[in-house]
Scaffold this motif. Structure first.
Motif, PDB file in Angstrom:
ATOM      1  N   UNK A  83      -2.550  -7.366  -0.996  1.00  0.00           N
ATOM      2  CA  UNK A  83      -1.191  -6.852  -1.158  1.00  0.00           C
ATOM      3  C   UNK A  83      -0.729  -7.000  -2.609  1.00  0.00           C
ATOM      4  N   UNK A  84      -1.017  -8.138  -3.221  1.00  0.00           N
ATOM      5  CA  UNK A  84      -0.638  -8.357  -4.617  1.00  0.00           C
ATOM      6  C   UNK A  84      -1.364  -7.384  -5.535  1.00  0.00           C
ATOM      7  N   UNK A  85      -2.655  -7.154  -5.267  1.00  0.00           N
ATOM      8  CA  UNK A  85      -3.411  -6.193  -6.067  1.00  0.00           C
ATOM      9  C   UNK A  85      -2.828  -4.793  -5.961  1.00  0.00           C
ATOM     10  N   UNK A  86      -2.432  -4.382  -4.746  1.00  0.00           N
ATOM     11  CA  UNK A  86      -1.824  -3.068  -4.559  1.00  0.00           C
ATOM     12  C   UNK A  86      -0.499  -2.980  -5.310  1.00  0.00           C
ATOM     13  N   UNK A  87       0.273  -4.079  -5.316  1.00  0.00           N
ATOM     14  CA  UNK A  87       1.553  -4.088  -6.027  1.00  0.00           C
ATOM     15  C   UNK A  87       1.350  -3.909  -7.529  1.00  0.00           C
ATOM     16  N   UNK A  88       0.368  -4.607  -8.085  1.00  0.00           N
ATOM     17  CA  UNK A  88       0.097  -4.489  -9.528  1.00  0.00           C
ATOM     18  C   UNK A  88      -0.351  -3.071  -9.867  1.00  0.00           C
ATOM     19  N   UNK A  89      -1.235  -2.498  -9.061  1.00  0.00           N
ATOM     20  CA  UNK A  89      -1.685  -1.124  -9.302  1.00  0.00           C
ATOM     21  C   UNK A  89      -0.539  -0.135  -9.185  1.00  0.00           C
ATOM     22  N   UNK A  90       0.378  -0.368  -8.233  1.00  0.00           N
ATOM     23  CA  UNK A  90       1.524   0.523  -8.070  1.00  0.00           C
ATOM     24  C   UNK A  90       2.402   0.497  -9.319  1.00  0.00           C
ATOM     25  N   UNK A  91       2.614  -0.692  -9.883  1.00  0.00           N
ATOM     26  CA  UNK A  91       3.430  -0.805 -11.097  1.00  0.00           C
ATOM     27  C   UNK A  91       2.762  -0.125 -12.283  1.00  0.00           C
ATOM     28  N   UNK A  92       1.434  -0.187 -12.352  1.00  0.00           N
ATOM     29  CA  UNK A  92       0.713   0.395 -13.482  1.00  0.00           C
ATOM     30  C   UNK A  92       0.618   1.915 -13.391  1.00  0.00           C
ATOM     31  N   UNK A  93       0.605   2.462 -12.179  1.00  0.00           N
ATOM     32  CA  UNK A  93       0.383   3.901 -11.997  1.00  0.00           C
ATOM     33  C   UNK A  93       1.649   4.681 -11.697  1.00  0.00           C
ATOM     34  N   UNK A  94       2.793   4.003 -11.559  1.00  0.00           N
ATOM     35  CA  UNK A  94       4.027   4.701 -11.212  1.00  0.00           C
ATOM     36  C   UNK A  94       4.440   5.655 -12.315  1.00  0.00           C
ATOM     37  N   UNK A  95       4.760   6.896 -11.926  1.00  0.00           N
ATOM     38  CA  UNK A  95       5.238   7.895 -12.881  1.00  0.00           C
ATOM     39  C   UNK A  95       6.756   7.989 -12.827  1.00  0.00           C
ATOM     40  N   UNK A 119       0.834  -1.202   0.000  1.00  0.00           N
ATOM     41  CA  UNK A 119       0.000   0.000   0.000  1.00  0.00           C
ATOM     42  C   UNK A 119       0.869   1.254   0.000  1.00  0.00           C
ATOM     43  N   UNK A 120       2.043   1.181   0.636  1.00  0.00           N
ATOM     44  CA  UNK A 120       2.972   2.308   0.587  1.00  0.00           C
ATOM     45  C   UNK A 120       3.479   2.551  -0.821  1.00  0.00           C
ATOM     46  N   UNK A 121       3.795   1.482  -1.543  1.00  0.00           N
ATOM     47  CA  UNK A 121       4.213   1.624  -2.938  1.00  0.00           C
ATOM     48  C   UNK A 121       3.099   2.245  -3.782  1.00  0.00           C
ATOM     49  N   UNK A 122       1.865   1.822  -3.524  1.00  0.00           N
ATOM     50  CA  UNK A 122       0.738   2.373  -4.267  1.00  0.00           C
ATOM     51  C   UNK A 122       0.539   3.851  -3.940  1.00  0.00           C
ATOM     52  N   UNK A 123       0.619   4.211  -2.670  1.00  0.00           N
ATOM     53  CA  UNK A 123       0.431   5.608  -2.280  1.00  0.00           C
ATOM     54  C   UNK A 123       1.508   6.496  -2.887  1.00  0.00           C
TER      55      UNK A 123
END
Length: 243
Positions: A227-239, A146-150
């Motif tokens: 946690x896995x879902x948050x990791x995937x979203x973090x990879x997709x949204x990272x700028x 969740x920290x990676x996603x935030x």
């Protein structure tokens, strides 16, 4: 994703943290000290045994969320991420490397917190100690992801703190720490069913009372899926960098 680049990223992150004693202290020492303070406050009362397992989920979750999100954000703000991505490094390699590095730190943190709570603070559990460690580790991983996603949405460290009421506070309030979830108003109980920390706290409480191992593992799988879902979203949204 390239496994070699992912592992190289993880190694770089761990090397940076190894040279930062304050971050190591925050990750490993602070959760244990907070649990110790709680045990001291409720000395000679049954309260610590009642809420202690939930605290093993809450304190590491908060610390891993803050440290992971701020560390990742600094990589982007400093331009390091943009320079790295000019190399044959995919966003997934970057996020995966950070996930591996902080997952190892979350494991170390969980071991330290559980050992301190059980052998120093006297937390009594009826279930398996290693099952308690497993749930604590998965909960630390949840905070990491969740920290990676935030960090993908924040532009400053202050904004990371502002995300706390969104990512963290509702889970603490509705996770069952203060009131069993089945005693909450129906609407709040439904909301809590969609919050991953609820399942982590349920698992910790089951371990405390030597509940059914299958139920504990099911809760752990739910938390791991979040946690896995948050990791995937973090990879997709990272700028690449902060505007």
């Amino acid at each position: 994703m390239n496994p070699r680049l992912t592992l190289a990223t993880a190694g770089r992150v761990l090397t940076q943290i190894r040279h930062d004693p304050r971050t190591i202290g925050l990750l490993v020492v602070v959760p244990a000290l907070l649990i110790g303070l709680l045990a001291w406050i409720f000395d000679d009362t049954p309260v610590f045994d009642q809420v202690g397992p939930a605290m093993l989920g809450m304190f590491p979750f908060i610390v891993m969320f803050l440290v992971t999100s701020i560390t990742t954000l600094r990589e982007r703000r400093s331009g390091t991420l943009e320079r790295l991505l000019t190399l044959p490094l995919h966003k997934g390699d970057f996020i995966g490397g950070y996930a591996i590095a902080f997952s190892l730190l979350a494991t170390l943190q969980a071991l330290a917190a559980v050992a301190w709570a059980v052998w120093v603070c006297g937390l009594e559990i009826e279930g398996s100690l290693w099952m308690l460690v497993l749930v604590a580790v998965v909960n630390g991983l949840l905070g990491t992801m969740l920290g990676l996603l935030a960090s993908a949405f924040a532009t400053t460290e202050f904004q990371v703190v502002q995300f706390m009421p969104v990512f963290v506070a509702p889970q603490i309030l509705l996770g069952g720490i203060f009131l069993p979830r089945d005693r909450m108003p129906d609407a709040l109980e439904v909301i809590s069913d969609w919050l991953p920390l609820s399942y982590s706290i349920d698992a910790l409480n089951l371990v405390k009372t030597d509940g059914d191992t299958g139920e504990v593992l099911l809760d752990v799988l739910v938390v791991a899926a979040f946690a896995l879902g948050a990791l995937v979203l973090a990879a997709l949204t990272l700028r690449r960098r902060t505007p």
